[in-house]
Design an enzyme around this catalytic site. Structure first.
Site, PDB file in Angstrom:
ATOM      1  N   CYS A  83      96.902   9.330  68.349  1.00 19.94           N
ATOM      2  CA  CYS A  83      96.067   9.224  69.547  1.00 19.94           C
ATOM      3  C   CYS A  83      96.690   9.548  70.899  1.00 19.94           C
ATOM      4  O   CYS A  83      96.326  10.522  71.563  1.00 19.94           O
ATOM      5  CB  CYS A  83      95.500   7.810  69.636  1.00 19.94           C
ATOM      6  SG  CYS A  83      94.585   7.282  68.186  1.00 19.94           S
ATOM      7  N   HIS A 141      93.987   5.128  76.912  1.00 25.84           N
ATOM      8  CA  HIS A 141      95.168   5.090  76.033  1.00 25.84           C
ATOM      9  C   HIS A 141      96.367   5.848  76.594  1.00 25.84           C
ATOM     10  O   HIS A 141      97.152   6.432  75.840  1.00 25.84           O
ATOM     11  CB  HIS A 141      94.796   5.641  74.640  1.00 25.84           C
ATOM     12  CG  HIS A 141      95.642   5.031  73.552  1.00 25.84           C
ATOM     13  ND1 HIS A 141      95.774   5.607  72.308  1.00 25.84           N
ATOM     14  CD2 HIS A 141      96.401   3.902  73.538  1.00 25.84           C
ATOM     15  CE1 HIS A 141      96.578   4.860  71.565  1.00 25.84           C
ATOM     16  NE2 HIS A 141      96.961   3.817  72.291  1.00 25.84           N
TER      17      HIS A 141
END
Ligand code: CA
Length: 473
Positions: A83, A141
């Site tokens: 990610c 993130h």
């Protein structure tokens, strides 16, 4: 202050240097017509879990419409098999290992070192300076501390959650975060810009609504929208409305995953409908991709015919569903075979906006001349991957890919044109190719730095337990 509309911008640009010397020079190379750009990023979506890559049991008509009306990049890559590093590369247009962003940041709101280093430029900043309305919706993130907030890194508007994932539906049994970092991260309140806001409903629908609202708000000016769904990342959660679409899928996990994918596809349909409504379809480049391959050991997703999955430098980890659609400018229903990478997306946006590139050199390139068929050369001579500071790595050059899957083992050589499933190691047969690609990797590797921070996850077993816990009703 009122933003400059597209019409105003053209008028201003036409007035020339005498009236607006600064503006004129800043936009000297701006194309006459600047399109909107929407980058839609799915999370952990399997390569074969979209219709345009052959999925049979989950219909994705809206995502497929992008392939039908645009260019499917058959060799579309991300710069990392998981990610956060992929997002770091996407946002900067630079291999994220150049600046130590090689792992997922732990959720540490007090720590201004664990996130995308402040020495790097988010390319969206350059778009904003060039007069684009800029918005990010969804998963961030890229660091939890306030200095890493999307608004601080260049996005004028932000709505979403800043961790690596989130519950899709409220956890009624455990509404409040516990002391466990990971559980806090998935339960943090959503942010509208810097404010925490309450939310209700299904996360994927919430993010879709926000994306549509952004398009509606900025329909009269050039805009850049980054729509980062957390779908179809765990926890597997979907309302009955979407589950009911998949009576033919017996496996409950696959059925839930399908429902999550279907909800995301609906949401993308709403965004595309908003573009149609405002007659912006021919004026907007829409790119759809996943941030990494499907996590086949955790979720019943499919990367077929690719080998491996999330976390690996086999194709299943880094080769993702990837499509670019811009009616009238890019061919419709075309397939582009040269390797492209998510690092290219923001440099492409800069070129379309006539925005200034930042000082540091970019690894990504403007894809439009390539996808439009005007430039027949491959966009990249080689693409590179590295995880864990060198624990695994890979390099692709033309048809060949050299992949080092484990430090203790010899690198394996695959001919991806003949063997996309990476089933036959040709290293012993083609030592000269191994030598060339090893040297290329080493030269690239020498430009990188050590990872600045480690990923938070304690281990696969504990990770699975935590995921199960978060997914529990
Ligand atoms: Ca992911």
């Amino acid at each position: 202050m009122k933003r400059t509309s597209r019409r105003d911008f053209l008028k201003l640009a036409g007035l020339g240097a005498l009236a607006f010397p600064g503006l004129e020079s800043a936009f000297a190379k701006a194309p006459a017509h600047r399109p909107n750009i929407i980058v839609i990023l799915a999370d952990d979506l399997g390569y074969a879990d979209v219709g345009f890559n052959g999925c049979k049991d989950i219909a994705t008509p809206n995502i497929d419409s992008l392939a039908k009306n645009g260019v499917r990049c058959a060799n579309g890559y991300v710069s990392h098999p998981f990610c956060s590093p992929t997002r770091a590369g996407l946002m900067t247009g630079r291999y994220q290992q150049r600046f130590g962003h090689e792992n997922n940041p732990t959720w540490l709101p007090e720590d201004s070192k664990v996130g995308l280093p402040l020495t790097e430029t988010f390319l969206v900043k350059q778009l904003r300076a060039a007069g684009y309305a800029t918005g990010a919706v969804g998963k961030w993130h890229l660091g939890a501390a306030p200095c890493f907030h999307p608004n601080e890194r260049g996005f004028a508007e932000y709505f979403g959650f800043r961790g690596g994932g989130h519950l899709y539906l409220p956890d009624e049994k455990n509404p409040l975060p516990t002391a466990k970092t990971w559980q806090v991260e998935y339960r943090i309140p959503l942010n509208r810009n810097q404010e925490s806001v309450a939310h209700e409903g299904y996360m994927t629908e919430i993010l879709s609504r926000e994306a549509v609202a952004f398009v509606n708000r900025h329909k009269a000016e050039p805009f850049f929208l980054y729509l980062a769904y957390n779908a179809v990342h765990t926890p597997l959660q979907a309302p009955e409305k979407y589950l009911a679409r998949f009576p033919h899928i017996a496996d409950e996990k696959r059925r839930t995953y399908a429902a999550m994918n279907s909800a995301m596809d609906d949401g993308i349909g709403l965004v595309l409908a908003a573009l149609r409504e405002h007659k912006l379809e021919n004026d907007t480049l829409v790119v759809f991709l996943s941030d990494n391959g499907g996590p086949i050991t955790v979720v019943p997703c499919s990367n077929a015919p690719l080998r491996g999955g999330k976390g690996q430098v086999f194709e299943g980890g880094i080769h993702v569903p990837f499509v670019a659609c811009w009616p009238g400018k890019l061919p419709a229903g075309a397939v582009y075979n040269e390797p492209v990478i998510a690092l290219d997306l923001l440099p492409t946006a800069l070129a379309l906006a006539g925005a200034q590139p930042p000082e540091k050199p970019l690894d990504g390139v403007n894809l439009i001349p390539h996808l439009a068929g005007e430039n027949k050369a491959a966009p990249h001579e080689r693409l590179f991957w590295r995880t864990g500071g060198g624990a695994t790595w890979a390099v692709r050059e033309g048809r060949y890919k050299l992949a080092s899957i484990a430090k203790a083992e010899k690198a394996q050589l695959f001919d991806l044109e003949a063997d996309i499933g990476e089933t036959r190691d040709l290293a012993a047969e083609k030592p000269e190719v191994v030598k060339r690609l090893t040297a290329a990797f080493e030269a690239w590797n020498a430009q990188l730095v050590a990872p600045l921070f480690e990923s938070p996850r304690p281990g696969p077993k504990k990770q699975q337990q935590q995921r199960k816990k978060a997914a529990a009703p």
